[in-house]
Design a protein around this motif. Structure first.
Motif, PDB file in Angstrom:
ATOM      1  N   TYR A 166       0.821  -1.207   0.000  1.00 26.41           N
ATOM      2  CA  TYR A 166       0.000   0.000   0.000  1.00 26.41           C
ATOM      3  C   TYR A 166       0.860   1.265   0.000  1.00 26.41           C
ATOM      4  O   TYR A 166       0.516   2.252  -0.639  1.00 26.41           O
ATOM      5  CB  TYR A 166      -0.949   0.024   1.197  1.00 26.41           C
ATOM      6  N   MET A 167       1.970   1.255   0.690  1.00 24.95           N
ATOM      7  CA  MET A 167       2.825   2.434   0.747  1.00 24.95           C
ATOM      8  C   MET A 167       3.446   2.744  -0.610  1.00 24.95           C
ATOM      9  O   MET A 167       3.580   3.899  -0.996  1.00 24.95           O
ATOM     10  CB  MET A 167       3.935   2.249   1.787  1.00 24.95           C
ATOM     11  N   ASN A 168       3.827   1.693  -1.341  1.00 23.65           N
ATOM     12  CA  ASN A 168       4.533   1.878  -2.606  1.00 23.65           C
ATOM     13  C   ASN A 168       3.667   1.668  -3.843  1.00 23.65           C
ATOM     14  O   ASN A 168       4.164   1.738  -4.961  1.00 23.65           O
ATOM     15  CB  ASN A 168       5.739   0.940  -2.659  1.00 23.65           C
ATOM     16  N   GLY A 169       2.389   1.360  -3.655  1.00 23.70           N
ATOM     17  CA  GLY A 169       1.500   1.161  -4.792  1.00 23.70           C
ATOM     18  C   GLY A 169       1.839  -0.074  -5.599  1.00 23.70           C
ATOM     19  O   GLY A 169       1.784  -0.057  -6.819  1.00 23.70           O
ATOM     20  N   LEU A 170       2.190  -1.149  -4.924  1.00 21.12           N
ATOM     21  CA  LEU A 170       2.539  -2.400  -5.601  1.00 21.12           C
ATOM     22  C   LEU A 170       1.293  -3.262  -5.765  1.00 21.12           C
ATOM     23  O   LEU A 170       0.862  -3.943  -4.844  1.00 21.12           O
ATOM     24  CB  LEU A 170       3.604  -3.169  -4.802  1.00 21.12           C
ATOM     25  N   GLY A 171       0.683  -3.199  -6.933  1.00 22.07           N
ATOM     26  CA  GLY A 171      -0.509  -3.996  -7.204  1.00 22.07           C
ATOM     27  C   GLY A 171      -1.787  -3.370  -6.679  1.00 22.07           C
ATOM     28  O   GLY A 171      -2.870  -3.871  -6.934  1.00 22.07           O
ATOM     29  N   VAL A 172      -1.662  -2.305  -5.919  1.00 20.05           N
ATOM     30  CA  VAL A 172      -2.804  -1.571  -5.372  1.00 20.05           C
ATOM     31  C   VAL A 172      -2.477  -0.083  -5.487  1.00 20.05           C
ATOM     32  O   VAL A 172      -1.325   0.287  -5.694  1.00 20.05           O
ATOM     33  CB  VAL A 172      -3.074  -1.933  -3.896  1.00 20.05           C
ATOM     34  N   GLY A 173      -3.483   0.742  -5.320  1.00 17.37           N
ATOM     35  CA  GLY A 173      -3.220   2.174  -5.304  1.00 17.37           C
ATOM     36  C   GLY A 173      -2.494   2.561  -4.021  1.00 17.37           C
ATOM     37  O   GLY A 173      -2.645   1.899  -2.992  1.00 17.37           O
ATOM     38  N   ILE A 174      -1.704   3.605  -4.083  1.00 13.86           N
ATOM     39  CA  ILE A 174      -1.026   4.083  -2.881  1.00 13.86           C
ATOM     40  C   ILE A 174      -2.080   4.555  -1.889  1.00 13.86           C
ATOM     41  O   ILE A 174      -2.955   5.345  -2.222  1.00 13.86           O
ATOM     42  CB  ILE A 174      -0.044   5.224  -3.211  1.00 13.86           C
ATOM     43  N   ASP A 175      -2.004   4.021  -0.673  1.00  8.99           N
ATOM     44  CA  ASP A 175      -2.945   4.383   0.391  1.00  8.99           C
ATOM     45  C   ASP A 175      -2.166   4.388   1.699  1.00  8.99           C
ATOM     46  O   ASP A 175      -1.952   3.343   2.318  1.00  8.99           O
ATOM     47  CB  ASP A 175      -4.098   3.385   0.436  1.00  8.99           C
ATOM     48  N   LEU A 176      -1.736   5.576   2.112  1.00 10.55           N
ATOM     49  CA  LEU A 176      -0.904   5.674   3.312  1.00 10.55           C
ATOM     50  C   LEU A 176      -1.658   5.327   4.588  1.00 10.55           C
ATOM     51  O   LEU A 176      -1.056   4.829   5.536  1.00 10.55           O
ATOM     52  CB  LEU A 176      -0.272   7.060   3.410  1.00 10.55           C
ATOM     53  N   LYS A 177      -2.971   5.554   4.621  1.00 11.80           N
ATOM     54  CA  LYS A 177      -3.748   5.169   5.807  1.00 11.80           C
ATOM     55  C   LYS A 177      -3.738   3.650   5.984  1.00 11.80           C
ATOM     56  O   LYS A 177      -3.544   3.142   7.084  1.00 11.80           O
ATOM     57  CB  LYS A 177      -5.178   5.685   5.722  1.00 11.80           C
ATOM     58  N   LYS A 178      -3.963   2.933   4.891  1.00 15.23           N
ATOM     59  CA  LYS A 178      -3.941   1.467   4.974  1.00 15.23           C
ATOM     60  C   LYS A 178      -2.538   0.969   5.274  1.00 15.23           C
ATOM     61  O   LYS A 178      -2.360   0.034   6.058  1.00 15.23           O
ATOM     62  CB  LYS A 178      -4.461   0.844   3.679  1.00 15.23           C
ATOM     63  N   ALA A 179      -1.538   1.588   4.652  1.00 15.99           N
ATOM     64  CA  ALA A 179      -0.151   1.190   4.924  1.00 15.99           C
ATOM     65  C   ALA A 179       0.156   1.362   6.401  1.00 15.99           C
ATOM     66  O   ALA A 179       0.697   0.454   7.044  1.00 15.99           O
ATOM     67  CB  ALA A 179       0.812   2.018   4.076  1.00 15.99           C
ATOM     68  N   HIS A 180      -0.210   2.509   6.955  1.00 25.49           N
ATOM     69  CA  HIS A 180       0.019   2.790   8.379  1.00 25.49           C
ATOM     70  C   HIS A 180      -0.674   1.747   9.251  1.00 25.49           C
ATOM     71  O   HIS A 180      -0.092   1.232  10.205  1.00 25.49           O
ATOM     72  CB  HIS A 180      -0.482   4.200   8.696  1.00 25.49           C
ATOM     73  N   HIS A 181      -1.916   1.420   8.899  1.00 23.28           N
ATOM     74  CA  HIS A 181      -2.688   0.429   9.652  1.00 23.28           C
ATOM     75  C   HIS A 181      -1.982  -0.931   9.677  1.00 23.28           C
ATOM     76  O   HIS A 181      -1.817  -1.531  10.744  1.00 23.28           O
ATOM     77  CB  HIS A 181      -4.084   0.295   9.036  1.00 23.28           C
ATOM     78  N   TYR A 182      -1.571  -1.402   8.514  1.00 24.73           N
ATOM     79  CA  TYR A 182      -0.934  -2.714   8.453  1.00 24.73           C
ATOM     80  C   TYR A 182       0.453  -2.715   9.093  1.00 24.73           C
ATOM     81  O   TYR A 182       0.852  -3.707   9.706  1.00 24.73           O
ATOM     82  CB  TYR A 182      -0.885  -3.237   7.017  1.00 24.73           C
ATOM     83  N   PHE A 183       1.182  -1.620   8.991  1.00 27.54           N
ATOM     84  CA  PHE A 183       2.474  -1.539   9.674  1.00 27.54           C
ATOM     85  C   PHE A 183       2.277  -1.608  11.188  1.00 27.54           C
ATOM     86  O   PHE A 183       3.026  -2.278  11.891  1.00 27.54           O
ATOM     87  CB  PHE A 183       3.224  -0.256   9.304  1.00 27.54           C
ATOM     88  N   LYS A 184       1.248  -0.915  11.704  1.00 33.25           N
ATOM     89  CA  LYS A 184       0.995  -0.964  13.152  1.00 33.25           C
ATOM     90  C   LYS A 184       0.635  -2.377  13.597  1.00 33.25           C
ATOM     91  O   LYS A 184       1.084  -2.829  14.656  1.00 33.25           O
ATOM     92  CB  LYS A 184      -0.087   0.035  13.537  1.00 33.25           C
ATOM     93  N   LEU A 185      -0.155  -3.082  12.799  1.00 33.50           N
ATOM     94  CA  LEU A 185      -0.484  -4.469  13.136  1.00 33.50           C
ATOM     95  C   LEU A 185       0.774  -5.344  13.117  1.00 33.50           C
ATOM     96  O   LEU A 185       0.944  -6.214  13.975  1.00 33.50           O
ATOM     97  CB  LEU A 185      -1.517  -5.027  12.163  1.00 33.50           C
ATOM     98  N   ALA A 186       1.644  -5.118  12.145  1.00 32.99           N
ATOM     99  CA  ALA A 186       2.882  -5.892  12.042  1.00 32.99           C
ATOM    100  C   ALA A 186       3.791  -5.635  13.238  1.00 32.99           C
ATOM    101  O   ALA A 186       4.434  -6.560  13.744  1.00 32.99           O
ATOM    102  CB  ALA A 186       3.608  -5.568  10.740  1.00 32.99           C
ATOM    103  N   VAL A 187       3.835  -4.392  13.695  1.00 25.06           N
ATOM    104  CA  VAL A 187       4.650  -4.061  14.872  1.00 25.06           C
ATOM    105  C   VAL A 187       4.148  -4.838  16.083  1.00 25.06           C
ATOM    106  O   VAL A 187       4.938  -5.344  16.880  1.00 25.06           O
ATOM    107  CB  VAL A 187       4.644  -2.535  15.140  1.00 25.06           C
ATOM    108  N   LYS A 188       2.828  -4.970  16.212  1.00 21.08           N
ATOM    109  CA  LYS A 188       2.258  -5.744  17.328  1.00 21.08           C
ATOM    110  C   LYS A 188       2.690  -7.206  17.277  1.00 21.08           C
ATOM    111  O   LYS A 188       2.704  -7.884  18.296  1.00 21.08           O
ATOM    112  CB  LYS A 188       0.733  -5.647  17.327  1.00 21.08           C
ATOM    113  N   LYS A 189       3.029  -7.689  16.080  1.00 15.74           N
ATOM    114  CA  LYS A 189       3.524  -9.061  15.927  1.00 15.74           C
ATOM    115  C   LYS A 189       5.048  -9.121  16.032  1.00 15.74           C
ATOM    116  O   LYS A 189       5.656 -10.150  15.778  1.00 15.74           O
ATOM    117  CB  LYS A 189       3.086  -9.650  14.577  1.00 15.74           C
ATOM    118  N   GLY A 190       5.678  -7.988  16.350  1.00 13.19           N
ATOM    119  CA  GLY A 190       7.118  -7.969  16.563  1.00 13.19           C
ATOM    120  C   GLY A 190       7.954  -7.730  15.321  1.00 13.19           C
ATOM    121  O   GLY A 190       9.155  -7.984  15.326  1.00 13.19           O
TER     122      GLY A 190
END
Length: 101
Positions: free
Chosen positions: A59-83
């Protein structure tokens, strides 16, 4: 049959030219992996964190999807919770430093 495993695709998403079909399938597999929760899946926490990070990266780089920084931020935060340390580094990127949801 096309299968994507998060530990095998990282080099692909970081520089290779993938077709839109391959990116679409990668996203499907990452989302499928990220949906797994519960005690059984705890042993796969690293792979789930990597999948969440890769979704954010797509989502951050628009790879196969449109660039969406809100979604990128959301998934990065979830990933951080997984370490996932890569996701933590991504959130420290200047794109997200002052990011408000």
């Amino acid at each position: 049959n096309f299968h994507v495993f998060s530990d095998e695709t990282r080099p692909l998403l970081q520089g290779a030219r993938l077709t839109s079909y391959e990116l679409e399938k990668a996203m499907e597999e990452y989302l499928h992996m990220a949906e797994h929760t519960g005690r059984y899946w705890e042993r796969y926490v690293d792979s789930i964190g990597t999948a969440l990070y890769e979704i954010g990266n797509m989502y951050m780089n628009g790879l196969g999807v449109g660039i969406d920084l809100k979604k990128a931020h959301h998934y990065f935060k979830l990933a951080v919770k997984k370490g996932n340390l890569d996701a933590e580094n991504a959130l420290n990127n200047k794109k997200f430093r002052d990011f408000k949801i």
